[in-house]
Design a protein around this motif. Structure first.
Motif, PDB file in Angstrom:
ATOM      1  N   THR A 118      -0.711 -30.124 -10.692  1.00 49.54           N
ATOM      2  CA  THR A 118       0.363 -31.118 -10.732  1.00 49.54           C
ATOM      3  C   THR A 118       1.206 -31.130  -9.461  1.00 49.54           C
ATOM      4  N   GLY A 119       1.154 -30.067  -8.686  1.00 47.18           N
ATOM      5  CA  GLY A 119       2.001 -29.958  -7.503  1.00 47.18           C
ATOM      6  C   GLY A 119       3.443 -29.634  -7.817  1.00 47.18           C
ATOM      7  N   LYS A 120       3.730 -29.305  -9.088  1.00 49.56           N
ATOM      8  CA  LYS A 120       5.106 -28.992  -9.484  1.00 49.56           C
ATOM      9  C   LYS A 120       5.405 -27.509  -9.256  1.00 49.56           C
ATOM     10  N   VAL A 121       6.677 -27.229  -8.984  1.00 49.98           N
ATOM     11  CA  VAL A 121       7.094 -25.886  -8.604  1.00 49.98           C
ATOM     12  C   VAL A 121       8.023 -25.312  -9.663  1.00 49.98           C
ATOM     13  N   GLY A 122       7.703 -24.106 -10.125  1.00 51.32           N
ATOM     14  CA  GLY A 122       8.567 -23.376 -11.041  1.00 51.32           C
ATOM     15  C   GLY A 122       9.411 -22.368 -10.286  1.00 51.32           C
ATOM     16  N   THR A 123      10.661 -22.223 -10.706  1.00 49.58           N
ATOM     17  CA  THR A 123      11.615 -21.394  -9.971  1.00 49.58           C
ATOM     18  C   THR A 123      12.346 -20.451 -10.913  1.00 49.58           C
ATOM     19  N   VAL A 124      12.414 -19.177 -10.511  1.00 49.06           N
ATOM     20  CA  VAL A 124      13.223 -18.182 -11.209  1.00 49.06           C
ATOM     21  C   VAL A 124      14.229 -17.620 -10.217  1.00 49.06           C
ATOM     22  N   ASP A 125      15.507 -17.666 -10.570  1.00 51.65           N
ATOM     23  CA  ASP A 125      16.572 -17.178  -9.687  1.00 51.65           C
ATOM     24  C   ASP A 125      17.235 -15.937 -10.276  1.00 51.65           C
ATOM     25  N   PHE A 126      17.502 -14.969  -9.392  1.00 52.23           N
ATOM     26  CA  PHE A 126      18.276 -13.779  -9.739  1.00 52.23           C
ATOM     27  C   PHE A 126      19.454 -13.737  -8.754  1.00 52.23           C
ATOM     28  N   LEU A 127      20.615 -14.134  -9.249  1.00 49.97           N
ATOM     29  CA  LEU A 127      21.759 -14.335  -8.365  1.00 49.97           C
ATOM     30  C   LEU A 127      22.677 -13.113  -8.340  1.00 49.97           C
TER      31      LEU A 127
END
Length: 557
Positions: A343-352
Motif C-alpha cells: 500500500t505504501g502506507k507508513v506505520g509510526t510508533v513514538d516514544f517521547l
C-alpha cells in the motif's frame, strides 16, 4: 668617555652585522626551504610564500602568504594528496646552537594562523608490517623536540575520500592551544601527556559532511576538549538521511536519523583514546534530541544472520575496547517506522521524552568476568500518552547474546494505536481504553519467550481497505466472533495473559524481534491469535472467523 663611545660603536656594528646577516640569510633560507619540499616529495609538491623574516640572534622566523600545491607527476601513487594555504607561521625562541651541536630542537612557541587545507584520500595506503612512532620518523632530523607553546587559530580543513563510507567532511574553523610538547623516544608511553603535550585546549566549529552516495549528511555545530579537565563537550549533532524513497532506491539498509543538542564525555581517558583507540570514561551524558529508525521495506535484505544487530553483539564485536561506567540520556524522542509495500502506507510508533540510564557498558573481558551484565533503565511516553518503564539486562560475555526485559505501561486510549495499526494491519480502533500493559521477556539470538499481561476495556475495531473505507462484513465478524472486548472479561474474573515462544528469523534485527514478541503476546490477549504454545498449523484470521461461526451451529449434547 672614549671607552663608552667604542662600546656603543661596537654594539651598533654588531647589530648592523646581525641585521645584514638576517637580510643575507633570508633569501638563502627561502630558496633552501622550497627546494627541500620539492626534493622530499619527489617533485609532487612545491611551496610558495610571499615573505620570510628571520632573526638568527633571537631565534625568530616568520613565513607569510604560504601555498602548498600538489603537482601531478607521472607514476604518482600517493594515497593522500594535500593542498593548502596558510596566512602565517611564526616561530620564536629557536635554539640553533643546541640543535646544530646536539640535534636537540628547542622552541619557545609556534603559531599558525589562517590555514585552509584540502586533503583527498585517493586509495587506501599499503599496510606496513612494522609501525614506526613519530619520534622514530623524526629521529634523522632531531633526537629531541620540545615546544613550549603551540597555537593554531582559524584552521579550516576539507576532506574528500574516494575509498570509504565518508565521502566528504568539512571543518569550517578550529582553534587549538597546547603547552609543553615533547617528542622523543618512548614519550608515547607517558600517560601524563595527550598527543605529546601536557595540556591541550581545543575548539571546533561547524563540521559538515556526507556519506557514500550522499545517503546521509552529518554536522556538528560546536565542540570543545580540555585535557586537564578530561572532558569533551559536543553541541548540535545531526545525522540526516535522504528522503524515504530516494534513500531506499540507493540503500538496502534501515534508515536512521538523529539529532542531539548536547553530548558530554566526562572523566575521559584521553591518552588511551588517542594512543590506543580505547574509549574509557566515567560518564557520557546526552540531552534534548531525537532518534528515528525507518525499517527497510525494499525486498530482501543482505544475506546472513542479523543477530549482529543485538546491542550486546555490537559491543562484543567492536575491535576497540570500551569501558564506560554510565551513559545518561534525557529528553530524547524516539520513533520507529515501517512501510507496508503493498500500500505504501507508513506505520509510526513514538516514544517521547525518553530518559535512560545505562550502566557497565564494556567489552573488556577481564571486567566481564566479575560482572557480565550491562543494565538499562528506561522511562518514556508511548505515543506521547502512556508512561512506560522498562528494565533491560544484556549479557555481554556469551555468543548467544542473551537479554532479559521487563516493563510496565500505564493507561492510554486504544485509539492512540491507530497510527501504527491502520497502515500496517488495516485495523482501526474505534473505541476502548488500555488500562495497563506488563511484560517479561527472556531471549537470545535464537528465540524469545515471555509473558504479556494487558488489562483493557471496551475495545472495538474496524477492518479497513487501502483507501481507509470500512470493510463492513469483516468488521462485524471480527467484533462479534473474534475480538475479546474486555480483559478481564467480567469484573472479578482472572484476566487473560499471552504466553509467547517465538523462533527468531535470521533476517530479523533486535528491535523487530522485540516488537514481534510484544505484539504476539498482546494479540493473544485480545483474541486475534491463539495463545502459546503454538501449533504447527498457522491459523489465518479469515479461517478463525469461519471456524468461530461454524462452532455456533454445532450440535451440543
Amino acid at each position: 668617555m672614549k671607552k663608552k663611545r667604542w662600546i656603543i660603536i661596537g654594539l651598533s656594528l654588531l647589530l648592523l652585522a646581525i641585521s645584514l646577516l638576517n637580510i643575507i640569510l633570508a633569501p638563502i633560507a627561502a630558496k633552501k626551504l622550497t627546494k627541500l619540499v620539492e626534493e622530499k616529495s619527489d617533485g609532487r609538491y612545491f611551496l610558495k610564500f610571499k615573505k620570510l623574516e628571520l632573526d638568527v640572534f633571537s631565534g625568530y622566523a616568520s613565513l607569510k602568504g604560504i601555498q602548498l600545491l600538489h603537482r601531478k607527476v607521472q607514476a604518482d601513487t600517493a594515497a593522500l594528496v594535500i593542498n593548502g594555504t596558510v596566512g602565517e607561521i611564526k616561530v620564536t625562541g629557536v635554539g640553533l646552537l643546541r640543535f646544530l651541536l646536539h640535534k636537540q630542537l628547542v622552541v619557545d612557541s609556534l603559531h599558525v594562523d589562517q590555514a585552509d587545507l584540502s586533503l583527498t584520500l585517493r586509495h587506501r595506503p599499503a599496510s606496513r608490517n612494522k609501525k614506526t612512532t613519530l619520534s622514530q620518523k623524526l629521529s634523522p632530523f632531531a633526537k629531541i623536540i620540545t615546544l613550549g607553546h603551540l597555537s593554531l587559530t582559524n584552521i579550516g580543513v576539507h576532506y574528500r575520500d574516494r575509498t570509504g563510507q565518508i565521502q566528504r567532511a568539512d571543518l569550517k574553523r578550529s582553534d587549538l592551544e597546547a603547552d609543553d610538547l615533547l617528542i622523543k623516544e618512548g614519550v608515547e608511553n607517558d600517560t601524563t601527556r595527550t598527543l605529546f603535550s601536557k595540556s591541550i585546549r581545543a575548539r571546533i566549529a561547524d563540521i559538515s559532511g556526507s556519506t557514500r552516495e550522499n545517503a546521509y549528511r552529518f554536522s556538528l555545530k560546536h565542540g570543545m576538549m580540555a585535557t586537564k579537565a578530561r572532558n569533551i563537550q559536543l553541541n548540535g549533532i545531526k545525522l540526516e538521511p535522504l528522503e524515504v524513497m530516494p534513500f531506499f532506491k540507493k540503500m538496502r539498509t534501515d534508515r536512521f536519523q538523529m539529532a542531539l543538542d548536547s553530548l558530554e564525555l566526562q572523566e575521559l581517558d584521553l591518552w588511551s583514546l588517542f594512543q590506543r583507540g580505547t574509549l574509557q570514561a566515567r560518564n557520557i551524558a546526552g540531552s534534548h534530541g531525537s532518534f528515528a529508525v525507518f525499517g527497510n521495506p525494499m525486498g530482501k535484505r543482505s544475506p546472513g544472520d542479523r543477530a549482529l544487530s543485538f546491542p550486546n553483539a555490537v559491543l562484543q564485536n567492536m575491535r576497540k575496547r570500551i569501558n564506560i561506567d554510565t551513559v545518561d540520556l534525557s529528553h530524547i524522542n524516539v520513533r520507529y517506522q515501517e512501510m507496508k509495500r503493498s500500500t505504501g502506507k507508513v506505520g509510526t510508533v513514538d516514544f517521547l521524552n525518553t530518559e535512560g540510564l545505562f550502566t557497565h557498558i564494556t567489552n573488556d573481558h577481564q571486567r566481564l568476568l566479575t560482572d557480565p551484565w550491562c543494565k538499562i533503565q528506561l522511562r518514556t511516553m508511548v505515543m506521547g500518552k502512556a508512561k512506560l518503564s522498562m528494565n533491560v539486562n544484556f549479557h555481554m560475555n556469551t555468543p548467544l547474546y542473551r537479554y532479559d526485559m521487563e516493563g510496565h505501561m500505564g493507561s492510554m486510549s486504544a485509539l492512540d494505536l491507530n497510527p501504527v495499526s491502520v497502515p500496517l494491519a488495516g485495523v482501526r480502533v474505534t473505541k476502548g481504553v488500555i488500562n495497563s500493559l506488563d511484560f517479561v521477556i527472556h531471549g537470545d539470538r535464537h528465540k524469545s519467550t515471555g509473558t504479556v499481561y494487558t488489562r483493557y476495556k471496551d475495545i472495538y475495531v474496524e477492518m479497513v481497505r487501502e483507501n481507509n473505507d470500512r470493510k463492513f462484513l469483516k468488521t462485524l465478524l471480527v467484533n462479534t466472533f473474534v475480538l475479546e472486548h474486555n480483559n478481564p472479561a467480567t469484573p472479578g474474573k482472572e484476566p487473560r495473559y499471552g504466553q509467547v515462544s517465538l523462533e527468531r528469523p535470521l533476517s530479523d534485527p533486535f528491535f523487530k524481534t522485540i516488537w514481534n514478541t510484544l505484539l504476539t503476546g498482546f494479540k493473544s490477549c485480545i483474541g486475534i491469535t491463539p495463545p502459546a504454545p503454538q501449533t504447527k498449523e498457522k491459523v489465518s484470521l479469515p479461517k478463525k472467523i469461519f471456524r468461530a461461526i461454524g462452532d455456533l451451529f454445532k450440535k451440543h449434547d
